[in-house]
Write a protein that holds these residues in place. Structure first.
Motif, short mmCIF file in Angstrom:
data_model
loop_
_atom_site.label_atom_id
_atom_site.label_comp_id
_atom_site.label_asym_id
_atom_site.label_seq_id
_atom_site.Cartn_x
_atom_site.Cartn_y
_atom_site.Cartn_z
N LYS A 1 0.78 -1.19 -0.01
CA LYS A 1 -0.03 -0.06 -0.03
C LYS A 1 0.74 1.13 -0.03
O LYS A 1 0.39 2.22 -0.74
CB LYS A 1 -0.94 -0.18 1.21
CG LYS A 1 -2.06 -1.03 0.98
CD LYS A 1 -3.06 -0.81 2.47
CE LYS A 1 -3.98 -1.91 2.27
NZ LYS A 1 -5.12 -1.61 3.22
N LYS A 2 2.24 1.19 0.71
CA LYS A 2 3.01 2.29 0.89
C LYS A 2 3.52 2.54 -0.42
O LYS A 2 3.80 3.74 -0.89
CB LYS A 2 3.90 2.29 1.80
CG LYS A 2 4.83 3.71 2.28
CD LYS A 2 5.62 3.26 3.20
CE LYS A 2 4.96 3.68 4.39
NZ LYS A 2 5.91 3.71 5.59
N GLY A 3 4.00 1.39 -1.27
CA GLY A 3 4.80 1.58 -2.60
C GLY A 3 6.19 1.77 -2.20
O GLY A 3 6.73 1.83 -1.14
N MET B 1 8.46 3.82 -3.04
CA MET B 1 8.74 4.99 -2.71
C MET B 1 8.07 5.58 -1.62
O MET B 1 6.67 5.80 -2.23
CB MET B 1 9.34 6.07 -3.89
CG MET B 1 10.39 5.50 -4.71
SD MET B 1 10.74 6.81 -5.90
CE MET B 1 12.25 5.96 -6.59
N ASP B 2 8.21 6.21 -0.62
CA ASP B 2 7.17 6.51 0.22
C ASP B 2 7.33 8.18 -0.03
O ASP B 2 7.86 8.99 0.86
CB ASP B 2 7.87 6.49 1.84
CG ASP B 2 6.93 7.01 3.01
OD1 ASP B 2 5.86 7.24 2.55
OD2 ASP B 2 7.38 7.10 4.07
N ILE B 3 6.05 8.42 -0.90
CA ILE B 3 5.76 9.79 -1.42
C ILE B 3 5.46 10.67 -0.08
O ILE B 3 5.79 11.89 -0.08
CB ILE B 3 4.91 9.69 -2.13
CG1 ILE B 3 4.75 10.93 -3.17
CG2 ILE B 3 3.52 9.43 -1.90
CD1 ILE B 3 5.99 11.20 -4.02
N ASP B 4 4.83 10.05 1.09
CA ASP B 4 4.41 11.03 1.98
C ASP B 4 5.51 11.42 2.82
O ASP B 4 5.60 12.43 3.42
CB ASP B 4 3.48 10.18 3.16
CG ASP B 4 2.27 9.90 2.48
OD1 ASP B 4 1.54 10.89 1.91
OD2 ASP B 4 1.56 8.70 2.58
N TYR B 5 6.83 10.97 2.47
CA TYR B 5 8.16 11.38 3.27
C TYR B 5 8.28 12.83 2.89
O TYR B 5 9.10 13.79 3.46
CB TYR B 5 9.31 10.54 2.91
CG TYR B 5 10.36 11.15 3.66
CD1 TYR B 5 10.54 10.89 4.98
CD2 TYR B 5 11.60 11.31 2.86
CE1 TYR B 5 11.90 11.38 5.59
CE2 TYR B 5 12.76 12.10 3.52
CZ TYR B 5 12.82 11.89 4.89
OH TYR B 5 14.06 12.23 5.42
N MET B 6 7.66 13.27 1.72
CA MET B 6 7.82 14.79 1.29
C MET B 6 7.41 15.76 2.35
O MET B 6 7.68 16.87 2.53
CB MET B 6 7.06 14.97 -0.14
CG MET B 6 7.54 14.31 -1.16
SD MET B 6 6.73 14.21 -2.89
CE MET B 6 6.40 15.94 -2.87
N THR C 1 2.15 11.09 -7.01
CA THR C 1 1.86 10.02 -6.45
C THR C 1 1.66 9.02 -7.70
O THR C 1 0.52 8.80 -8.34
CB THR C 1 0.35 10.07 -5.69
OG1 THR C 1 0.62 10.81 -4.71
CG2 THR C 1 -0.05 8.59 -5.30
N LEU C 2 2.87 8.25 -8.05
CA LEU C 2 2.83 7.46 -9.03
C LEU C 2 2.39 6.02 -8.90
O LEU C 2 2.34 5.43 -7.60
CB LEU C 2 4.41 7.21 -9.35
CG LEU C 2 5.29 8.17 -10.12
CD1 LEU C 2 6.54 7.79 -9.69
CD2 LEU C 2 4.90 8.33 -11.49
N PRO C 3 1.49 5.61 -9.67
CA PRO C 3 0.76 4.16 -9.41
C PRO C 3 1.87 3.13 -9.54
O PRO C 3 3.07 3.28 -10.17
CB PRO C 3 -0.19 4.04 -10.71
CG PRO C 3 0.36 5.00 -11.75
CD PRO C 3 0.89 6.10 -11.01
N PHE C 4 1.86 2.05 -8.56
CA PHE C 4 3.00 0.87 -8.31
C PHE C 4 4.13 1.55 -7.54
O PHE C 4 4.45 0.83 -6.64
CB PHE C 4 3.08 0.36 -9.81
CG PHE C 4 1.98 -0.03 -10.70
CD1 PHE C 4 1.30 -1.14 -10.19
CD2 PHE C 4 1.70 0.46 -11.64
CE1 PHE C 4 0.25 -1.52 -10.82
CE2 PHE C 4 0.56 0.22 -12.48
CZ PHE C 4 -0.10 -0.90 -12.07
N LYS D 1 2.47 5.10 -3.20
CA LYS D 1 0.93 4.43 -2.64
C LYS D 1 -0.09 4.50 -3.83
O LYS D 1 -0.93 3.69 -3.52
CB LYS D 1 0.62 5.29 -1.33
CG LYS D 1 0.42 6.84 -1.68
CD LYS D 1 -0.01 7.53 -0.34
CE LYS D 1 -0.19 9.01 -0.69
NZ LYS D 1 -0.66 9.61 0.33
N GLY D 2 -0.03 5.22 -4.86
CA GLY D 2 -0.87 5.15 -5.70
C GLY D 2 -2.10 6.21 -5.55
O GLY D 2 -2.64 6.36 -6.79
#
Length: 282
Positions: free
Chosen positions: A82-84, A86-91, A146-149, A152-153
């Motif tokens: 679910k997180k993917g 790369m952890d985009i929320d780290y931004m 937010t990249l799919p795959f 987190k998508g």
């Protein structure tokens, strides 16, 4: 805002390739160049435009470098989680603690101007153009990235599901023109003659997604890039488009990066930006 002098800045996405466009924008900041009335950021381009509007020279570049060394930002074992990967929320941490985003300066510099971050609506598959403000500024940047795959998508804004705008309107030159732009500066992360083909995330999305709308979106992303670029290279008579692009494939890729590749691409972008400004004055 539809006068015949309307200048627009469009910054394409490209993951870690946006170190190049960050360099271009730092060159603009260095020379005090910001004549634009409207801005469009796609994916990583939304991050770059945000730091450009906040006048935080080199902070976006430093954020790129920081992410190469941040423990836990990238884990291949999370690819289908679910997180993917790369952890985009780290931004959020980067924008609040590591290289704090000066939102007050950004808001001041966007007064009486148009700023849009391109996203893809996950229900309709259509592009939307979110205008950043206040507490949702960083959230909307994340939605555009937010990249799919790979991440987190899905990013929710006001209960609406969005993901990376590169899938819906990767080069929004036509959109900007329809909104009154007469002179567009387009910052790209690929050489202008590069012909895009289907990538593995697009292939997976076109085969594995349950939604017919999204399957079609994934399957035809490369066509939308090529169509946007064709329009940019052959604009209507009343539109001028300046393209600042690398003349060769960059050292970084969307997901592949190193300190060396980011440094190389950033300096390349800065030199390209300075050269563009030099030619404007000759």
């Amino acid at each position: 805002m539809s006068d015949n002098t309307k200048k627009t800045l469009i910054v394409e996405g490209g993951g870690f390739k946006t170190a190049f466009t960050t360099g271009v924008l730092d060159a603009f900041l260095e020379k005090g160049y910001n004549p634009f009335q409207s801005y469009y950021g796609v994916s990583g381009g939304a991050i770059a435009i945000s730091y450009y509007l906040s006048e935080q020279k080199e902070d976006c570049y430093k954020a790129h470098l920081h992410m190469t060394e941040a423990k836990g930002f990238t884990k291949f074992s999370r690819l289908f989680s679910k997180k993917g990967m790369m952890d985009i929320d780290y931004m959020k941490t980067i924008a609040s603690k590591e290289f704090p985003f000066d939102i007050d300066t950004a808001k001041k510099n966007r007064e009486n101007k148009e700023v849009y971050f391109v996203v893809a609506n996950k229900l309709s598959g259509k592009p939307e153009y979110l205008s950043p403000e206040g507490k949702l500024w960083v959230e909307k940047v994340i939605a555009s990235c937010t990249l799919p795959f790979v991440t987190k998508g899905t990013q929710y804004i006001n209960d609406k599901p969005y993901f990376d705008g590169g899938w819906s309107d990767p080069i929004p030159v036509k959109r900007a023109y329809e909104q009154g732009a007469k002179h567009i500066t387009l910052l790209r992360t690929y050489p202008r003659d590069f012909q895009h083909t289907r990538t593995w995330p697009n292939y997976l999305g076109s085969k594995l997604n349950r939604s017919k709308v999204l399957r079609n979106l994934y399957a035809n992303m490369h066509n939308r890039i090529n169509e946007g670029l064709t329009f940019a290279k052959n604009p209507p008579a009343d539109l001028k488009v300046d393209i600042i692009d690398p003349k060769e494939v960059l050292a970084s890729t969307i997901m592949g990066y190193s300190i060396e590749s980011i440094n190389t691409d950033y300096q390349y972008g800065k030199n390209s930006g300075l050269e563009y400004l030099k030619n404007l004055n000759t």
